[in-house]
Design a protein around this motif. Structure first.
Motif, PDB file in Angstrom:
ATOM      1  N   LEU A 151       0.832  -1.207   0.000  1.00 33.03           N
ATOM      2  CA  LEU A 151       0.000   0.000   0.000  1.00 33.03           C
ATOM      3  C   LEU A 151       0.866   1.256   0.000  1.00 33.03           C
ATOM      4  CD1 LEU A 151      -2.749  -1.076   2.556  1.00 33.03           C
ATOM      5  CD2 LEU A 151      -3.156  -0.518   0.142  1.00 33.03           C
ATOM      6  N   ALA A 152       1.998   1.210   0.710  1.00 30.73           N
ATOM      7  CA  ALA A 152       2.894   2.364   0.759  1.00 30.73           C
ATOM      8  C   ALA A 152       3.470   2.664  -0.627  1.00 30.73           C
ATOM      9  CB  ALA A 152       4.022   2.110   1.756  1.00 30.73           C
ATOM     10  N   ILE A 153       3.808   1.612  -1.368  1.00 30.97           N
ATOM     11  CA  ILE A 153       4.302   1.806  -2.731  1.00 30.97           C
ATOM     12  C   ILE A 153       3.218   2.431  -3.596  1.00 30.97           C
ATOM     13  CG2 ILE A 153       5.051   0.628  -4.839  1.00 30.97           C
ATOM     14  CD1 ILE A 153       6.481  -1.426  -3.101  1.00 30.97           C
ATOM     15  N   MET A 154       2.003   1.904  -3.492  1.00 33.08           N
ATOM     16  CA  MET A 154       0.890   2.434  -4.278  1.00 33.08           C
ATOM     17  C   MET A 154       0.605   3.883  -3.906  1.00 33.08           C
ATOM     18  SD  MET A 154      -2.869   0.740  -5.025  1.00 33.08           S
ATOM     19  CE  MET A 154      -3.609   1.054  -3.408  1.00 33.08           C
ATOM     20  N   ASP A 155       0.672   4.206  -2.614  1.00 31.46           N
ATOM     21  CA  ASP A 155       0.445   5.577  -2.156  1.00 31.46           C
ATOM     22  C   ASP A 155       1.503   6.514  -2.732  1.00 31.46           C
ATOM     23  OD1 ASP A 155      -0.722   7.574  -0.035  1.00 31.46           O
ATOM     24  OD2 ASP A 155       1.452   7.587   0.313  1.00 31.46           O
ATOM     25  N   TYR A 156       2.751   6.088  -2.695  1.00 37.93           N
ATOM     26  CA  TYR A 156       3.859   6.891  -3.227  1.00 37.93           C
ATOM     27  C   TYR A 156       3.652   7.179  -4.716  1.00 37.93           C
ATOM     28  CZ  TYR A 156       8.631   8.105  -4.684  1.00 37.93           C
ATOM     29  OH  TYR A 156       9.727   8.738  -5.229  1.00 37.93           O
ATOM     30  N   LEU A 157       3.302   6.143  -5.468  1.00 38.68           N
ATOM     31  CA  LEU A 157       3.129   6.301  -6.912  1.00 38.68           C
ATOM     32  C   LEU A 157       1.876   7.090  -7.253  1.00 38.68           C
ATOM     33  CD1 LEU A 157       4.295   2.745  -8.018  1.00 38.68           C
ATOM     34  CD2 LEU A 157       5.526   4.907  -8.282  1.00 38.68           C
ATOM     35  N   SER A 158       0.868   7.010  -6.394  1.00 36.67           N
ATOM     36  CA  SER A 158      -0.337   7.815  -6.595  1.00 36.67           C
ATOM     37  C   SER A 158       0.002   9.303  -6.523  1.00 36.67           C
ATOM     38  CB  SER A 158      -1.393   7.461  -5.542  1.00 36.67           C
ATOM     39  OG  SER A 158      -2.528   8.301  -5.669  1.00 36.67           O
ATOM     40  N   ASP A 159       0.892   9.657  -5.592  1.00 36.45           N
ATOM     41  CA  ASP A 159       1.334  11.051  -5.482  1.00 36.45           C
ATOM     42  C   ASP A 159       2.097  11.502  -6.719  1.00 36.45           C
ATOM     43  OD1 ASP A 159       0.188  11.411  -3.014  1.00 36.45           O
ATOM     44  OD2 ASP A 159       2.028  11.038  -1.874  1.00 36.45           O
ATOM     45  N   LYS A 160       2.648  10.532  -7.465  1.00 35.10           N
ATOM     46  CA  LYS A 160       3.381  10.845  -8.696  1.00 35.10           C
ATOM     47  C   LYS A 160       2.476  10.785  -9.924  1.00 35.10           C
ATOM     48  CE  LYS A 160       7.037  11.048  -6.162  1.00 35.10           C
ATOM     49  NZ  LYS A 160       7.593  12.371  -5.769  1.00 35.10           N
ATOM     50  N   GLY A 161       1.170  10.582  -9.703  1.00 31.69           N
ATOM     51  CA  GLY A 161       0.217  10.612 -10.810  1.00 31.69           C
ATOM     52  C   GLY A 161      -0.178   9.267 -11.378  1.00 31.69           C
ATOM     53  N   GLN A 162       0.295   8.155 -10.767  1.00 34.36           N
ATOM     54  CA  GLN A 162      -0.069   6.836 -11.264  1.00 34.36           C
ATOM     55  C   GLN A 162      -1.332   6.319 -10.570  1.00 34.36           C
ATOM     56  OE1 GLN A 162       2.963   3.843 -11.787  1.00 34.36           O
ATOM     57  NE2 GLN A 162       4.617   5.343 -11.872  1.00 34.36           N
ATOM     58  N   SER A 163      -2.182   5.662 -11.347  1.00 35.23           N
ATOM     59  CA  SER A 163      -3.411   5.085 -10.788  1.00 35.23           C
ATOM     60  C   SER A 163      -3.088   3.777 -10.086  1.00 35.23           C
ATOM     61  CB  SER A 163      -4.440   4.849 -11.890  1.00 35.23           C
ATOM     62  OG  SER A 163      -3.906   3.992 -12.892  1.00 35.23           O
ATOM     63  N   GLY A 164      -3.855   3.452  -9.044  1.00 34.23           N
ATOM     64  CA  GLY A 164      -3.634   2.230  -8.291  1.00 34.23           C
ATOM     65  C   GLY A 164      -4.938   1.524  -7.975  1.00 34.23           C
ATOM     66  N   MET A 165      -4.859   0.207  -7.849  1.00 31.17           N
ATOM     67  CA  MET A 165      -6.040  -0.605  -7.560  1.00 31.17           C
ATOM     68  C   MET A 165      -5.636  -1.765  -6.658  1.00 31.17           C
ATOM     69  SD  MET A 165      -8.510  -2.468 -10.344  1.00 31.17           S
ATOM     70  CE  MET A 165      -9.920  -3.473  -9.875  1.00 31.17           C
ATOM     71  N   PHE A 166      -6.405  -1.981  -5.600  1.00 31.85           N
ATOM     72  CA  PHE A 166      -6.149  -3.050  -4.645  1.00 31.85           C
ATOM     73  C   PHE A 166      -7.174  -4.162  -4.859  1.00 31.85           C
ATOM     74  CE2 PHE A 166      -6.618  -5.310  -0.693  1.00 31.85           C
ATOM     75  CZ  PHE A 166      -5.396  -5.263  -0.054  1.00 31.85           C
ATOM     76  N   VAL A 167      -6.705  -5.395  -4.996  1.00 34.19           N
ATOM     77  CA  VAL A 167      -7.619  -6.523  -5.193  1.00 34.19           C
ATOM     78  C   VAL A 167      -7.272  -7.647  -4.219  1.00 34.19           C
ATOM     79  CG1 VAL A 167      -8.429  -8.319  -6.760  1.00 34.19           C
ATOM     80  CG2 VAL A 167      -8.039  -6.006  -7.623  1.00 34.19           C
ATOM     81  N   SER A 168      -8.191  -7.923  -3.309  1.00 34.49           N
ATOM     82  CA  SER A 168      -8.074  -9.105  -2.460  1.00 34.49           C
ATOM     83  C   SER A 168      -8.479 -10.288  -3.324  1.00 34.49           C
ATOM     84  CB  SER A 168      -9.004  -8.981  -1.247  1.00 34.49           C
ATOM     85  OG  SER A 168      -9.206 -10.239  -0.642  1.00 34.49           O
ATOM     86  N   THR A 169      -7.545 -11.205  -3.584  1.00 38.01           N
ATOM     87  CA  THR A 169      -7.868 -12.316  -4.486  1.00 38.01           C
ATOM     88  C   THR A 169      -8.889 -13.270  -3.868  1.00 38.01           C
ATOM     89  OG1 THR A 169      -5.902 -13.503  -3.702  1.00 38.01           O
ATOM     90  CG2 THR A 169      -5.692 -12.221  -5.733  1.00 38.01           C
ATOM     91  N   ALA A 170      -8.947 -13.322  -2.537  1.00 38.82           N
ATOM     92  CA  ALA A 170      -9.960 -14.157  -1.883  1.00 38.82           C
ATOM     93  C   ALA A 170     -11.352 -13.581  -2.140  1.00 38.82           C
ATOM     94  CB  ALA A 170      -9.695 -14.237  -0.382  1.00 38.82           C
TER      95      ALA A 170
END
Length: 259
Positions: free
Chosen positions: A120-139
């Motif tokens: 999540l920290a990586i996704m948060d960092y990249l979101s601040d740089k303008g990249q879109s993020g999506m979290f998927v619980s495979t269960a």
């Protein structure tokens, strides 16, 4: 300039500029104004895109979004402070690399050791740089796939989820492998789940360059060999990175969830 011609006098313009702190000696050129306008429009589109993909996330449990930043990573929660510090640093370095280059990352180890937090920290960092993020619980995704045959609205939602999973800049597949059963009873994942995941994995690979087209982060309690028992080898090879710099092993760390 004559006010009778519907124009302001220079004295009036000077006075208004002074009142508003406008430096007339350093006004932007027409080209610069156009460049800034385009940049602002692009930033607005990026922000909207980030919100749209985030809304497509499949969260665990009560579908409550999770958030985490690198600044919240507490190494003193672990007995092995140096290992915890090293994992946090490795994740941060990967985030910096992922600003410019799409990468696959795998975080493996026991439950509750911080894998999801750093993903999540990586996704948060990249979101601040303008990249879109999506979290998927495979269960949770597997559960939705099972429901689609009885609930038409779930089937429609799955179509949207799959499309988002293929197009989002940064995809987190959380607890990957849980859908294959407990460690004592690992078995192949249902065929429809395998098929969906294979389509997503294929879409996220640039086969001409043989590199990831978009970044994918896997968190798992399983080994790669166990994942291969659950899924087709081709799928695993498309998701699990070979470079050790993109593999974070949370070994001999304790469960810090407190539940």
């Amino acid at each position: 300039m004559k006010t009778t011609q519907g124009m302001f006098s220079e004295a009036f313009i000077d006075r208004v500029a002074k009142e508003h702190g406008v430096d007339q000696q350093h006004l932007l050129s027409k080209d610069e104004i156009e460049r800034q306008t385009v940049k602002m429009a692009q930033q607005a589109i990026a922000r909207k895109r980030i919100k749209v993909f985030a809304a497509m996330s499949v969260w665990p449990g009560g579908n409550i979004p999770l958030h985490f930043q690198f600044s919240s990573w507490q190494v003193d929660k672990q007995d092995n402070h140096e290992l915890a510090k090293s994992l946090g640093k490795q994740a941060y370095q990967l985030a910096i690399r992922m600003e410019k280059t799409s990468l696959n990352v795998i975080m493996s180890g026991d439950k509750g050791t911080g894998k999801t937090s750093l993903a999540l920290a990586i996704m948060d960092y990249l979101s601040d740089k303008g990249q879109s993020g999506m979290f998927v619980s495979t269960a949770e995704l597997a559960s939705l796939i099972g429901q689609q045959y009885e609930l038409s609205d779930v089937k429609a939602r799955l179509t949207d989820i799959e499309r988002a999973m293929t197009e989002v800049d940064v995809l987190i597949l959380d607890d990957f492998g849980t859908e294959g059963g407990m460690k004592q009873d690992i078995k192949p994942v249902r065929r429809d789940m395998q098929t969906l995941m294979y389509r997503v994995a294929n879409a996220r690979v640039d086969f001409e360059m043989n590199t990831p087209r978009r970044s994918t982060i896997i968190t798992t309690n399983n080994s790669v060999s166990e994942l291969k028992t659950m899924y087709n080898d081709k799928l695993i090879s498309r998701l699990v990175p070979k470079p050790t710099s993109q593999q974070l092993a949370f070994l001999n760390m304790k469960d810090v969830r407190g539940i």
